[in-house]
Every structure is written in structure tokens, then in C-alpha cells.
Design a protein around this motif. Structure first.
Motif, PDB file in Angstrom:
ATOM      1  N   TRP A   2       0.801  -1.230   0.000  1.00 47.55           N
ATOM      2  CA  TRP A   2       0.000   0.000   0.000  1.00 47.55           C
ATOM      3  C   TRP A   2       0.831   1.276   0.000  1.00 47.55           C
ATOM      4  CZ3 TRP A   2      -2.164  -4.429   1.962  1.00 47.55           C
ATOM      5  CH2 TRP A   2      -3.482  -4.711   1.578  1.00 47.55           C
ATOM      6  N   GLY A   3       2.073   1.204   0.495  1.00 46.30           N
ATOM      7  CA  GLY A   3       2.881   2.406   0.620  1.00 46.30           C
ATOM      8  C   GLY A   3       3.116   3.166  -0.680  1.00 46.30           C
ATOM      9  N   PRO A   4       3.518   2.491  -1.763  1.00 48.64           N
ATOM     10  CA  PRO A   4       3.781   3.218  -3.013  1.00 48.64           C
ATOM     11  C   PRO A   4       2.556   3.944  -3.563  1.00 48.64           C
ATOM     12  CG  PRO A   4       4.769   1.038  -3.068  1.00 48.64           C
ATOM     13  CD  PRO A   4       3.888   1.066  -1.856  1.00 48.64           C
ATOM     14  N   LEU A   5       1.383   3.373  -3.365  1.00 48.53           N
ATOM     15  CA  LEU A   5       0.156   4.005  -3.849  1.00 48.53           C
ATOM     16  C   LEU A   5      -0.078   5.327  -3.116  1.00 48.53           C
ATOM     17  CD1 LEU A   5      -2.095   3.281  -5.878  1.00 48.53           C
ATOM     18  CD2 LEU A   5      -3.408   2.407  -3.957  1.00 48.53           C
ATOM     19  N   LEU A   6       0.067   5.288  -1.797  1.00 46.28           N
ATOM     20  CA  LEU A   6      -0.101   6.501  -1.010  1.00 46.28           C
ATOM     21  C   LEU A   6       0.948   7.539  -1.373  1.00 46.28           C
ATOM     22  CD1 LEU A   6      -1.457   8.051   1.287  1.00 46.28           C
ATOM     23  CD2 LEU A   6       0.065   6.871   2.886  1.00 46.28           C
ATOM     24  N   SER A   7       2.191   7.092  -1.569  1.00 47.12           N
ATOM     25  CA  SER A   7       3.270   8.011  -1.902  1.00 47.12           C
ATOM     26  C   SER A   7       3.031   8.701  -3.244  1.00 47.12           C
ATOM     27  CB  SER A   7       4.609   7.258  -1.938  1.00 47.12           C
ATOM     28  OG  SER A   7       5.656   8.108  -2.311  1.00 47.12           O
ATOM     29  N   ARG A   8       2.608   7.956  -4.251  1.00 47.61           N
ATOM     30  CA  ARG A   8       2.368   8.550  -5.574  1.00 47.61           C
ATOM     31  C   ARG A   8       1.222   9.544  -5.517  1.00 47.61           C
ATOM     32  NH1 ARG A   8       2.291   5.736 -11.518  1.00 47.61           N
ATOM     33  NH2 ARG A   8       4.472   5.472 -10.920  1.00 47.61           N
ATOM     34  N   TRP A   9       0.177   9.216  -4.744  1.00 43.98           N
ATOM     35  CA  TRP A   9      -0.947  10.152  -4.609  1.00 43.98           C
ATOM     36  C   TRP A   9      -0.510  11.406  -3.854  1.00 43.98           C
ATOM     37  CZ3 TRP A   9      -3.146  11.514   0.214  1.00 43.98           C
ATOM     38  CH2 TRP A   9      -4.238  12.392   0.118  1.00 43.98           C
ATOM     39  N   LEU A  10       0.200  11.226  -2.754  1.00 41.03           N
ATOM     40  CA  LEU A  10       0.570  12.344  -1.898  1.00 41.03           C
ATOM     41  C   LEU A  10       1.506  13.313  -2.614  1.00 41.03           C
ATOM     42  CD1 LEU A  10       0.209  13.460   0.974  1.00 41.03           C
ATOM     43  CD2 LEU A  10       2.237  12.159   1.645  1.00 41.03           C
ATOM     44  N   HIS A  11       2.463  12.774  -3.372  1.00 39.28           N
ATOM     45  CA  HIS A  11       3.462  13.620  -4.026  1.00 39.28           C
ATOM     46  C   HIS A  11       3.118  13.935  -5.477  1.00 39.28           C
ATOM     47  CE1 HIS A  11       5.834  11.598  -0.736  1.00 39.28           C
ATOM     48  NE2 HIS A  11       6.070  12.862  -0.495  1.00 39.28           N
ATOM     49  N   ARG A  12       1.998  13.433  -5.958  1.00 37.37           N
ATOM     50  CA  ARG A  12       1.584  13.646  -7.359  1.00 37.37           C
ATOM     51  C   ARG A  12       2.735  13.270  -8.296  1.00 37.37           C
ATOM     52  NH1 ARG A  12      -3.079  17.002  -6.796  1.00 37.37           N
ATOM     53  NH2 ARG A  12      -3.020  18.322  -4.933  1.00 37.37           N
ATOM     54  N   SER A  13       3.382  12.155  -8.009  1.00 35.98           N
ATOM     55  CA  SER A  13       4.590  11.787  -8.741  1.00 35.98           C
ATOM     56  C   SER A  13       4.329  10.933  -9.973  1.00 35.98           C
ATOM     57  CB  SER A  13       5.559  11.056  -7.808  1.00 35.98           C
ATOM     58  OG  SER A  13       4.936   9.912  -7.239  1.00 35.98           O
ATOM     59  N   GLY A  14       3.089  10.653 -10.254  1.00 33.63           N
ATOM     60  CA  GLY A  14       2.760   9.859 -11.424  1.00 33.63           C
ATOM     61  C   GLY A  14       1.279   9.552 -11.453  1.00 33.63           C
ATOM     62  N   PRO A  15       0.792   9.035 -12.574  1.00 36.72           N
ATOM     63  CA  PRO A  15      -0.640   8.747 -12.685  1.00 36.72           C
ATOM     64  C   PRO A  15      -1.067   7.599 -11.783  1.00 36.72           C
ATOM     65  CG  PRO A  15       0.539   7.899 -14.593  1.00 36.72           C
ATOM     66  CD  PRO A  15       1.533   8.699 -13.812  1.00 36.72           C
ATOM     67  N   LEU A  16      -2.245   7.741 -11.200  1.00 31.76           N
ATOM     68  CA  LEU A  16      -2.832   6.667 -10.404  1.00 31.76           C
ATOM     69  C   LEU A  16      -3.868   5.961 -11.264  1.00 31.76           C
ATOM     70  CD1 LEU A  16      -3.349   8.194  -6.841  1.00 31.76           C
ATOM     71  CD2 LEU A  16      -1.734   6.436  -7.535  1.00 31.76           C
ATOM     72  N   THR A  17      -3.550   4.748 -11.658  1.00 29.85           N
ATOM     73  CA  THR A  17      -4.424   3.981 -12.547  1.00 29.85           C
ATOM     74  C   THR A  17      -4.600   2.572 -12.010  1.00 29.85           C
ATOM     75  OG1 THR A  17      -2.564   3.174 -13.873  1.00 29.85           O
ATOM     76  CG2 THR A  17      -3.555   5.289 -14.537  1.00 29.85           C
ATOM     77  N   HIS A  18      -5.589   1.881 -12.547  1.00 36.82           N
ATOM     78  CA  HIS A  18      -5.780   0.479 -12.181  1.00 36.82           C
ATOM     79  C   HIS A  18      -4.567  -0.353 -12.605  1.00 36.82           C
ATOM     80  CE1 HIS A  18     -10.477   0.611 -11.844  1.00 36.82           C
ATOM     81  NE2 HIS A  18      -9.864   1.397 -10.989  1.00 36.82           N
ATOM     82  N   ALA A  19      -3.972   0.014 -13.750  1.00 36.89           N
ATOM     83  CA  ALA A  19      -2.802  -0.725 -14.221  1.00 36.89           C
ATOM     84  C   ALA A  19      -1.653  -0.584 -13.230  1.00 36.89           C
ATOM     85  CB  ALA A  19      -2.384  -0.220 -15.610  1.00 36.89           C
ATOM     86  N   TYR A  20      -1.491   0.613 -12.678  1.00 40.75           N
ATOM     87  CA  TYR A  20      -0.435   0.821 -11.687  1.00 40.75           C
ATOM     88  C   TYR A  20      -0.725  -0.001 -10.429  1.00 40.75           C
ATOM     89  CZ  TYR A  20       2.518   3.177  -8.229  1.00 40.75           C
ATOM     90  OH  TYR A  20       3.432   3.447  -7.244  1.00 40.75           O
ATOM     91  N   ALA A  21      -1.977  -0.005 -10.000  1.00 44.95           N
ATOM     92  CA  ALA A  21      -2.353  -0.792  -8.821  1.00 44.95           C
ATOM     93  C   ALA A  21      -2.061  -2.269  -9.044  1.00 44.95           C
ATOM     94  CB  ALA A  21      -3.838  -0.575  -8.503  1.00 44.95           C
ATOM     95  N   ASP A  22      -2.391  -2.779 -10.234  1.00 45.18           N
ATOM     96  CA  ASP A  22      -2.127  -4.189 -10.542  1.00 45.18           C
ATOM     97  C   ASP A  22      -0.634  -4.487 -10.519  1.00 45.18           C
ATOM     98  OD1 ASP A  22      -4.829  -4.448 -10.844  1.00 45.18           O
ATOM     99  OD2 ASP A  22      -4.799  -4.659 -13.023  1.00 45.18           O
ATOM    100  N   THR A  23       0.163  -3.564 -11.071  1.00 42.74           N
ATOM    101  CA  THR A  23       1.617  -3.757 -11.098  1.00 42.74           C
ATOM    102  C   THR A  23       2.192  -3.781  -9.692  1.00 42.74           C
ATOM    103  OG1 THR A  23       1.787  -2.692 -13.262  1.00 42.74           O
ATOM    104  CG2 THR A  23       3.798  -2.816 -11.951  1.00 42.74           C
ATOM    105  N   LEU A  24       1.675  -2.923  -8.809  1.00 43.18           N
ATOM    106  CA  LEU A  24       2.125  -2.927  -7.420  1.00 43.18           C
ATOM    107  C   LEU A  24       1.898  -4.290  -6.778  1.00 43.18           C
ATOM    108  CD1 LEU A  24       0.955   0.466  -5.831  1.00 43.18           C
ATOM    109  CD2 LEU A  24       3.277  -0.268  -6.362  1.00 43.18           C
ATOM    110  N   VAL A  25       0.713  -4.836  -6.968  1.00 40.37           N
ATOM    111  CA  VAL A  25       0.395  -6.132  -6.369  1.00 40.37           C
ATOM    112  C   VAL A  25       1.301  -7.215  -6.937  1.00 40.37           C
ATOM    113  CG1 VAL A  25      -1.370  -7.913  -6.147  1.00 40.37           C
ATOM    114  CG2 VAL A  25      -1.997  -5.507  -5.875  1.00 40.37           C
ATOM    115  N   GLU A  26       1.455  -7.229  -8.247  1.00 37.33           N
ATOM    116  CA  GLU A  26       2.275  -8.261  -8.884  1.00 37.33           C
ATOM    117  C   GLU A  26       3.730  -8.172  -8.432  1.00 37.33           C
ATOM    118  OE1 GLU A  26       1.578  -7.459 -12.981  1.00 37.33           O
ATOM    119  OE2 GLU A  26      -0.546  -8.053 -12.893  1.00 37.33           O
TER     120      GLU A  26
END
Length: 199
Positions: free
Chosen positions: A166-190
């Protein structure tokens, strides 16, 4: 003889409380946290300022309770989904988190609350006790079930695993460091489940 009914003070108090929480959430999204005030919340909710101070010590505490009330009332479900497929279940959860972060109704108030938690130790402790801690235990419970089913190593540090997923998702949202997409969420899990090394 007509029977006289006495006002239900408990019901009236609950109605006022809900009006205050709704007003705080809406105003935080409309004007931002810096311009949010107890006076403004009271005016929007139709209550006196002292009513708010009787229940909450600050506007940050009001906003936190607004989020807590919202998170408790979304679907009534306790715990993460457990279909027996850990990867699929985690993808469902992280995709839902992406959708929540992307919702303009939540983004601005949630950012405001995050900043306030960083600057207010009492609010941070309240957040840890009433929301972050319980949510982390739910996440760990799902991972623990996967351990028991043989889908994760028995010696896996569940606290670290939660941070990895969960950490990278929160970090990307908080810092606006990249797009938040379902594909990104799937990649994090994988990546979290299968590691960085070649299989």
C-alpha cells in the motif's frame, strides 16, 4: 386529552452531529483546509459554534470524524475480500483505493486531513488509533489468511508486507509523482507478491 411528546434530545444531537460532519467534509472540498473554519462549519450545519467545540477540539478533529464516518458507512463490509485468490483480491482493493484517491470529492479534503495529521500530534495519535491502526490490522488479517493457506511464506513480516503493497500508492498520490491507474495498482500487487528478481 392530547398527549404531549417530549423532544428526543438524542435524535436531535445525532442529527446535528451528522450535519456538522457533512458540512466539514463539503467545505474542505470547496474552500480548502486553510480557509475552513469552525464558524463556517457551524453556519453550513445550522448549529452554534459552541456545539462544535463541545464535541471536537479543532476543525481537524471534525474533518477526521467526517472521514471516519464516511469510511464506516461505505459498504458495511468488514475485512478485505477473501476469494482464495490473494493476487486478485489485492488488486480489487488497490483499484478501489485508486478510485477513491481520484474522486474529486475526496481528494482535496483527504489532502487537507493528511497535512493536519502531520502537524498535529494529538490528531495523528487519534488517526492511528481509530482508523490507520484498525485498517492495517484488516490488511494483515488477509495476508495472515494467505499464510495459513500456504500462499505466503510463514516467516513473512506482515507489517513490512502491508507497507510494500500500500505504501507506493499513497506516496504517488501524496506527491503527485505519477498517474494513479488500475494498471499501476495491478503492477504494485504483482511486484509485491512476485518480487524484483527474475522468476
Amino acid at each position: 386529552m392530547q398527549r404531549r411528546t417530549t423532544p428526543d434530545a438524542g435524535r436531535r444531537s445525532e442529527a446535528s452531529r451528522r450535519a456538522i460532519l457533512t458540512a466539514a467534509f463539503e467545505l474542505a472540498g470547496e474552500v480548502g483546509y486553510a480557509k475552513l473554519s469552525v464558524e463556517g462549519i457551524a453556519a453550513r450545519a445550522g448549529v452554534g459554534k459552541q456545539t462544535i467545540y463541545r464535541w471536537w477540539p479543532s476543525k481537524g478533529a471534525v474533518l477526521f470524524d467526517a472521514f471516519l464516518s464516511l469510511s464506516q458507512g461505505q459498504d458495511g463490509q468488514e475485512g478485505l475480500p477473501d476469494t482464495g485468490d490473494l493476487e486478485a483480491d489485492l488488486k480489487v482493493v488497490l483499484r478501489a483505493t485508486v478510485d477513491e484517491f481520484a474522486d474529486p470529492r475526496y481528494d482535496r479534503p483527504l489532502r487537507a486531513l493528511t497535512i493536519e495529521i502531520m502537524n498535529d500530534p494529538e490528531l495523528a495519535a487519534l488517526y492511528a488509533e481509530r482508523l490507520d491502526g484498525p485498517m492495517k490490522e484488516l490488511k494483515k488479517a488477509r495476508l495472515r489468511a494467505a499464510q495459513q493457506a500456504g500462499h505466503l511464506p510463514e516467516d513473512l513480516d506482515l507489517d513490512v508486507a502491508v507497507d510494500l503493497i500500500w505504501g507506493p500508492l499513497l506516496s504517488r498520490w501524496l506527491h503527485r509523482s505519477g498517474p494513479l491507474t488500475h494498471a499501476y495498482a495491478d503492477t504494485l500487487v504483482e511486484t509485491a507478491l512476485h518480487g524484483l528478481l527474475p522468476r
